[in-house]
Design an enzyme around this catalytic site. Sequence first.
Site, PDB file in Angstrom:
ATOM      1  N   LYS A  73       0.659  -1.256   0.020  1.00 52.71           N
ATOM      2  CA  LYS A  73      -0.454   0.181  -0.476  1.00 52.71           C
ATOM      3  C   LYS A  73       0.692   1.226  -0.056  1.00 52.71           C
ATOM      4  O   LYS A  73       0.324   2.509  -0.213  1.00 52.71           O
ATOM      5  CB  LYS A  73      -1.171   0.417   1.386  1.00 52.71           C
ATOM      6  CG  LYS A  73      -2.063  -0.917   1.345  1.00 52.71           C
ATOM      7  CD  LYS A  73      -3.476  -1.198   2.142  1.00 52.71           C
ATOM      8  CE  LYS A  73      -4.161  -1.540   2.313  1.00 52.71           C
ATOM      9  NZ  LYS A  73      -5.139  -1.445   2.879  1.00 52.71           N
ATOM     10  N   ASP A 109     -10.296   2.262   2.825  1.00 51.62           N
ATOM     11  CA  ASP A 109     -10.294   1.949   3.535  1.00 51.62           C
ATOM     12  C   ASP A 109     -11.004   2.495   4.788  1.00 51.62           C
ATOM     13  O   ASP A 109     -12.514   2.831   5.462  1.00 51.62           O
ATOM     14  CB  ASP A 109      -8.861   1.638   4.462  1.00 51.62           C
ATOM     15  CG  ASP A 109      -8.670   0.417   4.347  1.00 51.62           C
ATOM     16  OD1 ASP A 109      -9.049  -0.543   2.897  1.00 51.62           O
ATOM     17  OD2 ASP A 109      -7.201   0.437   3.997  1.00 51.62           O
TER      18      ASP A 109
HETATM   19  P1  NAD Z   1      -0.772  -2.252  11.302  1.00 51.14           P
HETATM   20  O1  NAD Z   1       0.285  -3.223  11.594  1.00 51.14           O
HETATM   21  O2  NAD Z   1      -0.399  -1.391  10.398  1.00 51.14           O
HETATM   22  O3  NAD Z   1      -1.471  -1.408  12.509  1.00 51.14           O
HETATM   23  C1  NAD Z   1      -0.838  -2.103  13.851  1.00 51.14           C
HETATM   24  C2  NAD Z   1      -1.667  -1.186  15.113  1.00 51.14           C
HETATM   25  O4  NAD Z   1      -1.443  -2.141  16.807  1.00 51.14           O
HETATM   26  C3  NAD Z   1      -0.266  -0.215  15.307  1.00 51.14           C
HETATM   27  O5  NAD Z   1      -0.846   0.942  15.117  1.00 51.14           O
HETATM   28  C4  NAD Z   1       0.044  -0.481  16.445  1.00 51.14           C
HETATM   29  O6  NAD Z   1       0.773   0.228  17.097  1.00 51.14           O
HETATM   30  C5  NAD Z   1      -0.811  -1.490  17.168  1.00 51.14           C
HETATM   31  N1  NAD Z   1      -0.351  -2.369  18.191  1.00 51.14           N
HETATM   32  C6  NAD Z   1      -0.353  -3.244  18.143  1.00 51.14           C
HETATM   33  N2  NAD Z   1       0.416  -3.895  18.590  1.00 51.14           N
HETATM   34  C7  NAD Z   1      -0.609  -3.312  20.059  1.00 51.14           C
HETATM   35  C8  NAD Z   1      -0.504  -3.238  21.095  1.00 51.14           C
HETATM   36  N3  NAD Z   1       0.323  -4.513  22.023  1.00 51.14           N
HETATM   37  N4  NAD Z   1      -1.177  -2.818  21.974  1.00 51.14           N
HETATM   38  C9  NAD Z   1      -1.459  -1.211  21.858  1.00 51.14           C
HETATM   39  N5  NAD Z   1      -1.255  -1.632  20.305  1.00 51.14           N
HETATM   40  C10 NAD Z   1      -1.073  -1.991  19.643  1.00 51.14           C
HETATM   41  O7  NAD Z   1      -2.216  -3.138  10.966  1.00 51.14           O
HETATM   42  P2  NAD Z   1      -3.420  -2.874   9.944  1.00 51.14           P
HETATM   43  O8  NAD Z   1      -3.841  -2.888   9.123  1.00 51.14           O
HETATM   44  O9  NAD Z   1      -3.606  -1.150  10.408  1.00 51.14           O
HETATM   45  O10 NAD Z   1      -4.477  -3.938  11.101  1.00 51.14           O
HETATM   46  C11 NAD Z   1      -5.140  -3.145  12.507  1.00 51.14           C
HETATM   47  C12 NAD Z   1      -6.506  -4.192  12.389  1.00 51.14           C
HETATM   48  O11 NAD Z   1      -7.470  -3.292  11.346  1.00 51.14           O
HETATM   49  C13 NAD Z   1      -6.254  -5.784  12.452  1.00 51.14           C
HETATM   50  O12 NAD Z   1      -7.147  -6.227  12.757  1.00 51.14           O
HETATM   51  C14 NAD Z   1      -6.699  -5.886  10.602  1.00 51.14           C
HETATM   52  O13 NAD Z   1      -7.432  -7.268  10.431  1.00 51.14           O
HETATM   53  C15 NAD Z   1      -7.663  -4.766  10.562  1.00 51.14           C
HETATM   54  N6  NAD Z   1      -8.157  -3.994   9.131  1.00 51.14           N
HETATM   55  C16 NAD Z   1      -9.270  -4.282   9.009  1.00 51.14           C
HETATM   56  C17 NAD Z   1     -10.093  -3.554   7.984  1.00 51.14           C
HETATM   57  C18 NAD Z   1     -11.594  -2.908   7.678  1.00 51.14           C
HETATM   58  O14 NAD Z   1     -11.464  -3.042   6.687  1.00 51.14           O
HETATM   59  N7  NAD Z   1     -12.653  -3.815   8.368  1.00 51.14           N
HETATM   60  C19 NAD Z   1      -8.990  -2.902   7.148  1.00 51.14           C
HETATM   61  C20 NAD Z   1      -7.135  -2.732   6.741  1.00 51.14           C
HETATM   62  C21 NAD Z   1      -7.731  -3.261   8.744  1.00 51.14           C
END
Ligand code: NAD
Length: 288
Positions: A73, A109
């Site tokens: 992305k 998104d």
């Molecule tokens: P990412 O890896 O880009 O970001 C992860 C985030 O979580 C970061 O802000 C990180 O600091 C935080 N984090 C990680 N471990 C942590 C902890 N122990 N305590 C506090 N914060 C913590 O991931 P992403 O792509 O943003 O995905 C995050 C979630 O969103 C996933 O569950 C993914 O499946 C979901 N998601 C959903 C959609 C949707 O359309 N519904 C789209 C994208 C992602």
Amino acid sequence: MAKKITGTTVLTGLLGSPVAHSISPLMHNEAFDALGLDYTYLCFDVGTDGLKTAVEGLRTMGARGWNLTMPDKNLMCELADKLSPASEISGAVNTVVNDNGVLTGYTTDGIGYMRAAKEAGFDLIGKTMTLMGAGGAATAILVQAALDGLKEIRVFNIKDAFYDRLEEIAEKLNARTDCKVTVHPLPDDEALRESIATSDILTNGTGVGMAPNTDACIIPDASFLRPDLIVSDVIYNPRQTKLLKMASEIGCPTFNGLYMLLFQGAAAFELWTGKEMPVDLIKEKYFQ
Ligand code: NAD
């Protein structure tokens, strides 16, 4: 009836790695068929190393557009000729539109999240949000919500690699929108409690609570919530995270990440075809 691929079928698809698990081909191909559009959507397992070559191939072959999933992305932002405001600010592209060889990058998104909120009956414009997270999903929500007209967004994140980038994005949003964006390091229970107490909505934009770690929760306990607070989660597996369960138990209205996924796809579909995705059909078949 089997789908007919003809000499004029328009190509769309998904680039990323892995992609085999994606629901996007089912959703888009079903919608193309329902509207009688001569389009198809395929998945291509392409990692960062192959992205540039794949993108040039798709451009040359006249593919109408494609989605990007991790890890591509951010790199796609550099390969696009033009960017939507949300992509330019967030540094991420999840949808490309190819107009006769000119590639425009969008990020849908955040659009998906805002439409999911609306679908759940919530108008967030002019409201205050406490947003947990600074990764891909949280940033997409932050940027779109600020562009759409939320009054204030307070973002909380642990001080990891995402944090510095978050501060840069907040600076851009404060300069370019009327939304007040502030950034807060975690852990800080006092600041978090105070922020949630004066917010209309709490949104988990992290993967904390996602299967298989379903016992995890992004807030310490239910005393941080109150019944008139809207609580949402980007996670859709499980459908009800520990956060949403806790919130429902004290009477908060909630919504999960399922329709964010649906509506990010619907927004891409509209960018490629100029037509509205038949979302009721897609919901019924794939989003139960
Ligand atoms: P990412 O890896 O880009 O970001 C992860 C985030 O979580 C970061 O802000 C990180 O600091 C935080 N984090 C990680 N471990 C942590 C902890 N122990 N305590 C506090 N914060 C913590 O991931 P992403 O792509 O943003 O995905 C995050 C979630 O969103 C996933 O569950 C993914 O499946 C979901 N998601 C959903 C959609 C949707 O359309 N519904 C789209 C994208 C992602």
